[in-house]
Design an enzyme around this catalytic site. Structure first.
Site, short mmCIF file in Angstrom:
data_model
loop_
_atom_site.label_atom_id
_atom_site.label_comp_id
_atom_site.label_asym_id
_atom_site.label_seq_id
_atom_site.Cartn_x
_atom_site.Cartn_y
_atom_site.Cartn_z
N CYS A 98 0.83 -1.20 0.00
CA CYS A 98 0.00 0.00 0.00
C CYS A 98 0.87 1.26 0.00
CB CYS A 98 -0.99 -0.03 1.16
SG CYS A 98 -2.43 1.04 0.90
N HIS B 29 -4.00 -5.24 0.07
CA HIS B 29 -3.57 -5.74 1.38
C HIS B 29 -3.63 -7.27 1.42
CE1 HIS B 29 -3.60 -2.03 4.07
NE2 HIS B 29 -3.90 -1.57 2.87
N GLU C 208 -2.62 -9.12 3.73
CA GLU C 208 -2.85 -9.55 5.11
C GLU C 208 -4.32 -9.42 5.54
OE1 GLU C 208 -2.45 -5.12 5.45
OE2 GLU C 208 -1.67 -6.71 4.17
#
Length: 211
Positions: free
Chosen positions: A80, A185, A187
């Protein structure tokens, strides 16, 4: 054990990344982006990860200076805001693209992305006009309001998503293969194959560094 140093850009997702690295079997040390560069290097990272965070890359403490120092020497993964830092380091333009926060979207693999080891086998459909290629759409979680529509010199776009300013790059790799950037993202629970993508990014970067 692979040692990942994670630069914390004051983001709520940082410890999701720490957990993801731990599950993948990596040792992880976290430094805030205000820590001096020598302290980061003294930790002897096998790989440096630049975390998500608010604002523009230039406002994120020592992140850009660290990137200038280590790029091409230590494998680097930017996520990001960290991805946007890679774009700006190479002379690319990061600009407002409309806020997309907490949204699942399908990113579309470019020709380079289709054949890239990080995304192999992860696409969910088949490109009808190119039956000789595997599918191109990979579902991911988006949390960003800045984006880049054109890969700068020294970087190769691997996938894109639509935005208010056009197709923004969602993943890119440097031409020396020493750094990978992800705008999305991995995660997040909104990225179904995120753990696979994260692990493959680390494996790819370390394999290039060990050649």
């Amino acid at each position: 054990m692979t040692h990942v140093v994670l630069i914390d850009n004051h983001d709520s997702f940082v410890y999701n990344l720490v957990d993801a690295f731990a599950v993948a079997g990596y040792r992880c040390t976290v430094f805030r982006n205000t820590v001096d560069i020598e302290t980061v290097l003294a930790a002897e990272p096998d790989l440096i990860c630049l975390s998500p965070g608010p604002g523009y890359p230039a406002d994120a403490g020592n992140m850009m200076a660290l990137l200038d120092r280590v790029l091409g020497e230590i494998p680097l993964l930017g996520i990001c805001l960290g991805f946007q830092a890679l774009i700006e380091h190479h002379g690319g333009k990061v600009e407002p693209c409309g806020p997309v926060h907490g949204t699942t979207d399908d990113m579309v693999l470019t020709n380079a992305g289709v054949t890239h080891s990080v995304f192999a086998g992860l696409a969910t459909d088949v490109e009808p006009d190119r039956p000789e290629l595997p599918g191109r759409c990979v579902p991911i979680g988006r949390y960003h309001s800045l984006g880049c529509v054109e890969a700068p010199k020294g970087m190769i776009s691997l996938c894109t998503c639509s935005s208010e300013i056009g197709e923004v790059i969602m993943a890119a790799e440097t031409t020396d293969e020493m750094a990978i950037g992800l705008q999305f993202h991995p995660e997040s629970v909104l990225s179904p194959t995120g753990p696979i993508i994260l692990g493959r990014c680390v494996d790819k970067l370390l394999s290039v560094n060990n050649k």
